[in-house]
Design a protein around this motif. Structure first.
Motif, PDB file in Angstrom:
ATOM      1  N   SER A   1      56.359  24.227  73.389  1.00  0.00           N
ATOM      2  CA  SER A   1      55.466  24.897  72.443  1.00  0.00           C
ATOM      3  C   SER A   1      56.069  24.905  71.046  1.00  0.00           C
ATOM      4  O   SER A   1      55.388  24.591  70.052  1.00  0.00           O
ATOM      5  CB  SER A   1      55.205  26.333  72.918  1.00  0.00           C
ATOM      6  OG  SER A   1      54.479  27.059  71.934  1.00  0.00           O
TER       7      SER A   1
ATOM      8  N   ASP B   1      60.801  33.618  74.980  1.00  0.00           N
ATOM      9  CA  ASP B   1      61.911  32.842  75.519  1.00  0.00           C
ATOM     10  C   ASP B   1      63.213  33.633  75.460  1.00  0.00           C
ATOM     11  O   ASP B   1      63.954  33.728  76.443  1.00  0.00           O
ATOM     12  CB  ASP B   1      62.045  31.534  74.730  1.00  0.00           C
ATOM     13  CG  ASP B   1      63.169  30.663  75.275  1.00  0.00           C
ATOM     14  OD1 ASP B   1      63.085  30.255  76.439  1.00  0.00           O
ATOM     15  OD2 ASP B   1      64.135  30.400  74.523  1.00  0.00           O
TER      16      ASP B   1
ATOM     17  N   GLY C   1      55.981  21.486  69.637  1.00  0.00           N
ATOM     18  CA  GLY C   1      54.616  21.169  69.223  1.00  0.00           C
ATOM     19  C   GLY C   1      54.299  21.706  67.843  1.00  0.00           C
ATOM     20  O   GLY C   1      53.736  20.996  66.995  1.00  0.00           O
ATOM     21  N   PHE C   2      54.682  22.957  67.594  1.00  0.00           N
ATOM     22  CA  PHE C   2      54.492  23.520  66.268  1.00  0.00           C
ATOM     23  C   PHE C   2      55.314  22.747  65.235  1.00  0.00           C
ATOM     24  O   PHE C   2      54.861  22.503  64.111  1.00  0.00           O
ATOM     25  CB  PHE C   2      54.909  24.995  66.251  1.00  0.00           C
ATOM     26  CG  PHE C   2      53.900  25.923  66.870  1.00  0.00           C
ATOM     27  CD1 PHE C   2      52.668  26.159  66.266  1.00  0.00           C
ATOM     28  CD2 PHE C   2      54.182  26.562  68.068  1.00  0.00           C
ATOM     29  CE1 PHE C   2      51.738  27.006  66.842  1.00  0.00           C
ATOM     30  CE2 PHE C   2      53.250  27.420  68.657  1.00  0.00           C
ATOM     31  CZ  PHE C   2      52.026  27.639  68.041  1.00  0.00           C
TER      32      PHE C   2
ATOM     33  N   ALA D   1      56.535  32.732  70.621  1.00  0.00           N
ATOM     34  CA  ALA D   1      57.081  31.873  71.682  1.00  0.00           C
ATOM     35  C   ALA D   1      58.586  32.067  71.800  1.00  0.00           C
ATOM     36  O   ALA D   1      59.137  32.155  72.908  1.00  0.00           O
ATOM     37  CB  ALA D   1      56.754  30.406  71.392  1.00  0.00           C
TER      38      ALA D   1
ATOM     39  N   GLY E   1      63.266  24.349  69.937  1.00  0.00           N
ATOM     40  CA  GLY E   1      62.566  23.925  71.143  1.00  0.00           C
ATOM     41  C   GLY E   1      63.441  23.088  72.054  1.00  0.00           C
ATOM     42  O   GLY E   1      63.472  23.299  73.279  1.00  0.00           O
TER      43      GLY E   1
ATOM     44  N   VAL F   1      58.282  25.327  78.976  1.00  0.00           N
ATOM     45  CA  VAL F   1      56.983  25.417  78.301  1.00  0.00           C
ATOM     46  C   VAL F   1      57.149  26.003  76.904  1.00  0.00           C
ATOM     47  O   VAL F   1      56.546  25.530  75.929  1.00  0.00           O
ATOM     48  CB  VAL F   1      55.997  26.280  79.130  1.00  0.00           C
ATOM     49  CG1 VAL F   1      54.731  26.561  78.327  1.00  0.00           C
ATOM     50  CG2 VAL F   1      55.650  25.566  80.434  1.00  0.00           C
ATOM     51  N   SER F   2      57.980  27.056  76.803  1.00  0.00           N
ATOM     52  CA  SER F   2      58.241  27.674  75.505  1.00  0.00           C
ATOM     53  C   SER F   2      58.871  26.663  74.553  1.00  0.00           C
ATOM     54  O   SER F   2      58.510  26.587  73.375  1.00  0.00           O
ATOM     55  CB  SER F   2      59.161  28.882  75.680  1.00  0.00           C
ATOM     56  OG  SER F   2      59.493  29.445  74.429  1.00  0.00           O
TER      57      SER F   2
ATOM     58  N   ILE G   1      49.522  33.681  68.767  1.00  0.00           N
ATOM     59  CA  ILE G   1      50.641  32.997  69.400  1.00  0.00           C
ATOM     60  C   ILE G   1      51.128  31.870  68.499  1.00  0.00           C
ATOM     61  O   ILE G   1      50.397  30.935  68.197  1.00  0.00           O
ATOM     62  CB  ILE G   1      50.235  32.436  70.771  1.00  0.00           C
ATOM     63  CG1 ILE G   1      49.828  33.584  71.701  1.00  0.00           C
ATOM     64  CG2 ILE G   1      51.375  31.639  71.387  1.00  0.00           C
ATOM     65  CD1 ILE G   1      50.930  34.603  71.929  1.00  0.00           C
TER      66      ILE G   1
END
Length: 209
Positions: free
Chosen positions: A191, A27, A194-195, A23, A84, A187-188, A18
């Motif tokens: 994520s 999405d 975050g990356f 992600a 994101g 959430v996606s 993942i």
């Protein structure tokens, strides 16, 4: 045949963890359906092919230059954070009834996956590092004539995973409520951010080392 299947599994192993592309596929698939999710994966696969080509022409040492690594980390940071934020900001506008009227174009889905993979240093490390070693061993053990065949096997594995992810995302969208769709999109988005932050930290560490 066992070696060929082994390389297919290698392709699956590359695509399965993942990460940003998976992600984004989830999405995009939930919002716009199978084809858009598949195009995200296809874009990432084209970027993979580009790096495989670089391995063949021998530019591994070029990527090891710190300034080049820093640029890749920074660009990856911006691509992922932007994607994101876009996912989160659009979460409130998603509904189970209007998903099919998504304004995202096919090209946007394709280039989203392409740039995520192209400027993902983890992807680069795999193709120029791990695959470079595998390629050298393959040429030594099996000869040059087998390299193309086994490289194709890797892409078969990647393609199988991309189709699986696209099918999963497009299937899920049929059973999700508006509230769940919004939550998944948020959430996606976080994520991906975050990356992106992780990439930014890596760039900072290189600049300060």
């Amino acid at each position: 045949m066992s070696v060929f299947l082994g390389y297919i599994f290698l392709g699956l192993s590359l695509a399965a963890p993942i990460g940003p592309v998976n992600a984004a596929q989830l999405d995009r698939g939930i919002k716009s359906g199978f084809f858009h999710a598949w195009l995200v994966g296809l874009g990432a696969t084209v970027a993979d092919a580009f790096y495989m080509l670089l391995v063949f022409v021998g530019v591994v040492q070029f990527i090891e230059i710190p300034i080049i690594q820093t640029f890749l980390w920074i660009f990856g940071f911006f691509v992922l954070v932007y994607t994101g934020i876009e996912s989160i900001s659009g979460a409130g506008r998603i509904s189970a009834t209007n998903m099919r009227s998504s304004k995202d174009s096919h090209l946007k889905s394709f280039f989203s996956g392409f740039f995520m993979s192209l400027f993902n240093p983890l992807t680069i490390l795999f193709w120029l590092g791990i695959f470079g070693s595998i390629l050298a061993k393959t040429v030594t053990t099996y000869g040059t004539s087998q390299v193309v065949l086994y490289s194709a096997a890797i892409f078969i594995g990647i393609t199988v995973w991309d189709i699986t992810m696209a099918a999963l995302a497009s299937t899920l969208r049929k059973y999700l409520t508006n509230r769940l769709l919004t939550i998944i999109s948020i959430v996606s988005g976080f994520s991906l951010i975050g990356f992106g932050v992780y990439f930014g930290i890596q760039a900072f560490l290189i600049l300060t080392s």
